[in-house]
Scaffold this motif. Structure first.
Motif, PDB file in Angstrom:
ATOM      1  N   SER A 157      -9.093   4.916  -9.034  1.00 21.77           N
ATOM      2  CA  SER A 157      -7.993   4.003  -8.726  1.00 21.77           C
ATOM      3  C   SER A 157      -8.327   3.130  -7.516  1.00 21.77           C
ATOM      4  O   SER A 157      -7.939   1.962  -7.455  1.00 21.77           O
ATOM      5  CB  SER A 157      -6.701   4.781  -8.480  1.00 21.77           C
ATOM      6  N   THR A 158      -9.065   3.697  -6.543  1.00 20.63           N
ATOM      7  CA  THR A 158      -9.472   2.908  -5.382  1.00 20.63           C
ATOM      8  C   THR A 158     -10.467   1.841  -5.786  1.00 20.63           C
ATOM      9  O   THR A 158     -10.404   0.696  -5.303  1.00 20.63           O
ATOM     10  CB  THR A 158     -10.089   3.814  -4.300  1.00 20.63           C
ATOM     11  N   MET A 192     -14.874   8.502  -3.821  1.00 26.10           N
ATOM     12  CA  MET A 192     -13.826   7.498  -3.971  1.00 26.10           C
ATOM     13  C   MET A 192     -13.203   7.579  -5.363  1.00 26.10           C
ATOM     14  O   MET A 192     -13.896   7.583  -6.375  1.00 26.10           O
ATOM     15  CB  MET A 192     -14.400   6.096  -3.742  1.00 26.10           C
ATOM     16  N   ILE A 208       0.839  -1.199   0.000  1.00 24.54           N
ATOM     17  CA  ILE A 208       0.000   0.000   0.000  1.00 24.54           C
ATOM     18  C   ILE A 208       0.873   1.247   0.000  1.00 24.54           C
ATOM     19  O   ILE A 208       1.660   1.476   0.922  1.00 24.54           O
ATOM     20  CB  ILE A 208      -0.940   0.002   1.220  1.00 24.54           C
ATOM     21  N   ILE A 250      -5.767   4.516   1.825  1.00 18.40           N
ATOM     22  CA  ILE A 250      -6.383   3.220   1.521  1.00 18.40           C
ATOM     23  C   ILE A 250      -6.702   2.464   2.803  1.00 18.40           C
ATOM     24  O   ILE A 250      -7.694   1.744   2.888  1.00 18.40           O
ATOM     25  CB  ILE A 250      -5.442   2.384   0.630  1.00 18.40           C
ATOM     26  N   LEU A 308      -8.615  -0.955  -7.306  1.00 16.80           N
ATOM     27  CA  LEU A 308      -7.979  -1.761  -6.267  1.00 16.80           C
ATOM     28  C   LEU A 308      -8.988  -2.718  -5.638  1.00 16.80           C
ATOM     29  O   LEU A 308      -8.693  -3.902  -5.444  1.00 16.80           O
ATOM     30  CB  LEU A 308      -7.364  -0.863  -5.195  1.00 16.80           C
ATOM     31  N   THR A 347     -10.116   3.176   4.033  1.00 14.88           N
ATOM     32  CA  THR A 347     -11.134   2.488   3.232  1.00 14.88           C
ATOM     33  C   THR A 347     -11.237   1.027   3.634  1.00 14.88           C
ATOM     34  O   THR A 347     -12.335   0.478   3.787  1.00 14.88           O
ATOM     35  CB  THR A 347     -10.793   2.593   1.730  1.00 14.88           C
ATOM     36  N   ASP A 365      -0.537   4.456  -0.540  1.00 15.22           N
ATOM     37  CA  ASP A 365      -1.351   5.599  -0.135  1.00 15.22           C
ATOM     38  C   ASP A 365      -2.002   5.286   1.214  1.00 15.22           C
ATOM     39  O   ASP A 365      -2.864   4.398   1.298  1.00 15.22           O
ATOM     40  CB  ASP A 365      -2.413   5.879  -1.193  1.00 15.22           C
TER      41      ASP A 365
END
Length: 474
Positions: free
Chosen positions: A172-173, A169, A144, A149, A176, A152, A146
Motif C-alpha cells: 500500500s505504501t 515496505m 494521511i 507514512i 501511495l 517514509t 497512517d
C-alpha cells in the motif's frame, strides 16, 4: 490483500435516486443532476457513500460503462474523493482530495532500481485534526491516515532507491508513492545523475519560483485548489469585525484641516474622490473601440525602452521599458488580456494587448471558455450582468523572480495594485466604469491561452464598461 483505490462521494453530499432513474447529488437546497441510469447502475451507485473500487467498473460491460460515466461526472463537479486502503472496509490508509476537476488517481510505475525524492514544493501540515500532504503543482492533496507514512516521507527529503528505502515496505505504501509520483509530489531522478535539488525539478521557469511564492499564488486564486475563495466569512462568529476607521492613538493631535485648501487648484484630487467601483454596465451603449484604444494608451502603453549593462561578468544585457504606472525594479512584468463581451467595433473574443506596438492580438478561445470566464467575473463582483470588457492582468513571473528572491511574488502584487489604481483613475477620467475583481481562475486562463500556469498567469482582474445611469424616478 492487495491495496485498492475506491471512489467515494464527498461527505457533504448525498445521492438522490429518482423513480425515473435520474440520479442527483444534493447538499441542502443545492442539487446537481447527473443523468438517467439503469436500475443495476443505481444499485451499484449506492456504494459510493462508502467507496466503490475503481477496478470494479474498469471493464467494458454496459454496467461498468454506466458507472464509469457517473463517477466521472461526479469528479468533474468536484464531488468525489478517493480512499486508498489495504482491503475494503478497513480504516483509510490515505484519502485523496482532488484540487482540480480533471484529477483522476493514476500510478506512475516504480521499480526497485528507481531513485525518488520529494519535490521541493511538497509540504506536510496539520489541517484541523488531520495531517495533509500537498503541493501547488499537484492536482490533489493527500490526507494521511497512517502516521508511519510521515517517517517514509521524511526519508525522501534525500534521494532514495526504492529497493533500499524499506525492505519491509507495505504494498500500500508503494501504491501511495506511485500516486505521489504521478502528482509531482515526488520526483524520479535520472539514472545518470541528479541530486533532486532546485535545478533538477521542472523547466527553467519553475526553477525561478521560491516555494512560498508558488504556494501563495495557487492558494490565493481559483483553479488549482478546492478550498473556498472569497467572502466566506469563515470567522464571523468567532471574532467581531474591525472598525472602518482605526481608533486614534492617545496623545496630542495636530489638526491638518486648517492647512488644507477648500478648492484644490488641480483636477487630480477631484478625480481621486470621484473614483468608485461600477458593477452595473449599460449594454445598450457599450464602450467603443476608440475609447478602449485611448484607455489602453493612457494606462499601459510602452512609453520608452532602454537597456542596462550586465549585472555580473559574463551576463547578458537587460532590456527595460517605461510605462504609465510604477513597477518594482522597472520589470514591467504585467500583461493585459482582454475578454471582450460587448465593445462597439470589436468582435467578442479574447485578445492580448501588445503594449509595445499598441495593438490587440486575437487569441483562439472557445465560446464555452469565454462564457465561463465572464460568468466567473460577474459572480465575483456580485453584479447584475457581465462586464463589457474583462481585463485579466497576467504576470510573466520570471521577469521579476530572475532578479528578486523571496519577495518576487509580493512585488508582483504591489505592481498589480499600482496598475489597478491607474485603470480606475483613467476610467473615471473618461466617464467609464471599472471594478477590480479579487479572484481569478488560473487554471481556466491556462486553458484559454495554452500557457503553463507557472510561466505566465493571472494575478488580478478589472471589469471595464460604460456604467448604467440610475433611472430617474417620476
Amino acid at each position: 490483500m492487495a491495496p485498492e483505490i475506491a471512489a467515494r462521494l464527498s461527505h457533504r453530499f448525498s445521492l438522490q435516486m429518482q423513480p425515473d432513474g435520474n440520479i442527483a447529488a444534493s447538499l441542502g437546497d443545492y442539487s446537481v443532476n447527473l443523468g438517467q441510469f439503469s436500475e443495476a447502475a443505481i444499485d451499484r451507485a449506492r456504494h459510493l457513500s462508502t467507496g466503490l473500487p475503481l477496478a470494479s467498473f474498469a471493464g467494458k460491460s454496459i454496467l461498468a460503462r454506466e458507472i464509469d460515466a457517473l463517477v466521472h461526472r461526479l469528479a468533474r463537479q468536484g464531488l468525489l474523493e478517493y480512499r486508498l486502503s489495504s482491503s475494503r472496509g478497513t480504516q483509510d490508509f490515505v484519502v485523496i482530495e482532488p484540487q482540480v476537476p480533471e484529477y483522476w488517481p493514476r500510478r506512475a510505475k516504480l521499480g526497485s532500481r528507481d531513485t525518488i525524492v520529494l519535490s521541493r514544493f511538497a509540504f506536510l501540515r496539520r489541517r484541523g485534526n488531520e495531517l495533509v500532504l500537498e503541493s501547488p503543482r499537484a492536482g490533489a492533496l493527500f490526507r494521511i491516515g497512517d502516521p508511519a507514512i510521515a517517517a517514509t516521507l521524511a526519508a525522501l527529503s534525500q534521494p532514495r532507491k526504492i529497493g533500499k528505502l524499506n525492505q519491509k515496505m507495505a504494498s500500500s505504501t508503494l501504491h501511495l508513492l506511485e500516486l505521489l509520483l504521478d502528482s509531482q509530489i515526488l520526483l524520479k531522478l535520472d539514472a545518470k545523475g541528479g541530486d533532486g535539488l532546485r535545478v533538477n525539478e521542472g523547466d527553467g521557469n519553475l526553477v525561478l519560483w521560491d516555494f512560498h511564492d508558488l504556494v501563495f499564488h495557487t492558494r490565493s486564486t481559483e483553479g488549482r485548489q478546492a478550498n473556498p475563495v472569497g467572502a466566506a466569512f469563515t470567522y464571523a462568529g468567532v471574532v467581531p469585525p474591525s472598525p472602518a476607521v482605526r481608533p486614534p492613538w492617545a496623545g496630542s493631535k495636530i489638526d491638518l484641516r486648517k492647512f488644507s485648501s477648500a478648492e484644490p487648484n488641480s483636477h487630480f484630487p477631484k478625480l481621486l474622490r470621484e473614483r468608485h467601483s461600477t458593477r452595473d454596465f449599460d449594454d445598450k451603449h457599450p464602450v467603443t473601440l476608440g475609447e478602449l484604444a485611448q484607455f489602453l494608451d493612457t494606462t499601459a502603453r510602452v512609453v520608452s525602452e532602454w537597456k542596462s549593462e550586465p549585472y555580473f561578468e559574463g551576463g547578458s544585457e537587460v532590456t527595460y521599458s517605461t510605462r504609465p504606472y510604477p513597477s518594482a525594479g522597472s520589470a514591467y512584468e504585467l500583461e493585459l488580456y482582454l475578454t471582450v463581451a460587448n465593445c462597439d467595433g470589436l468582435a467578442r473574443g479574447l485578445y492580448h494587448y501588445d503594449a509595445g506596438s499598441h495593438a490587440l492580438v486575437a487569441i483562439s478561445a472557445s465560446p464555452q471558455q469565454l462564457k465561463a470566464h465572464l460568468a466567473a467575473a460577474q459572480f465575483a463582483m456580485d453584479a447584475p450582468g457581465q462586464p463589457q470588457i474583462l481585463i485579466t492582468i497576467a504576470a510573466r513571473f520570471g521577469r521579476v523572480s530572475w532578479k528578486y528572491s523571496s519577495i518576487a511574488y509580493s512585488l508582483i502584487l504591489k505592481d498589480v495594485g499600482s496598475l489597478i489604481q491607474t485603470l480606475y483613475l483613467a476610467a473615471t477620467d473618461m466617464g467609464l466604469g471599472g471594478c477590480a475583481i479579487g479572484s481569478t481562475n488560473i487554471d481556466l486562463f491556462a486553458k484559454m491561452t495554452e500557457l503553463e500556469f507557472h510561466i505566465e498567469g493571472p494575478v488580478g482582474q478589472f471589469a471595464l464598461g460604460r456604467g448604467k445611469k440610475p433611472e430617474v424616478q417620476g
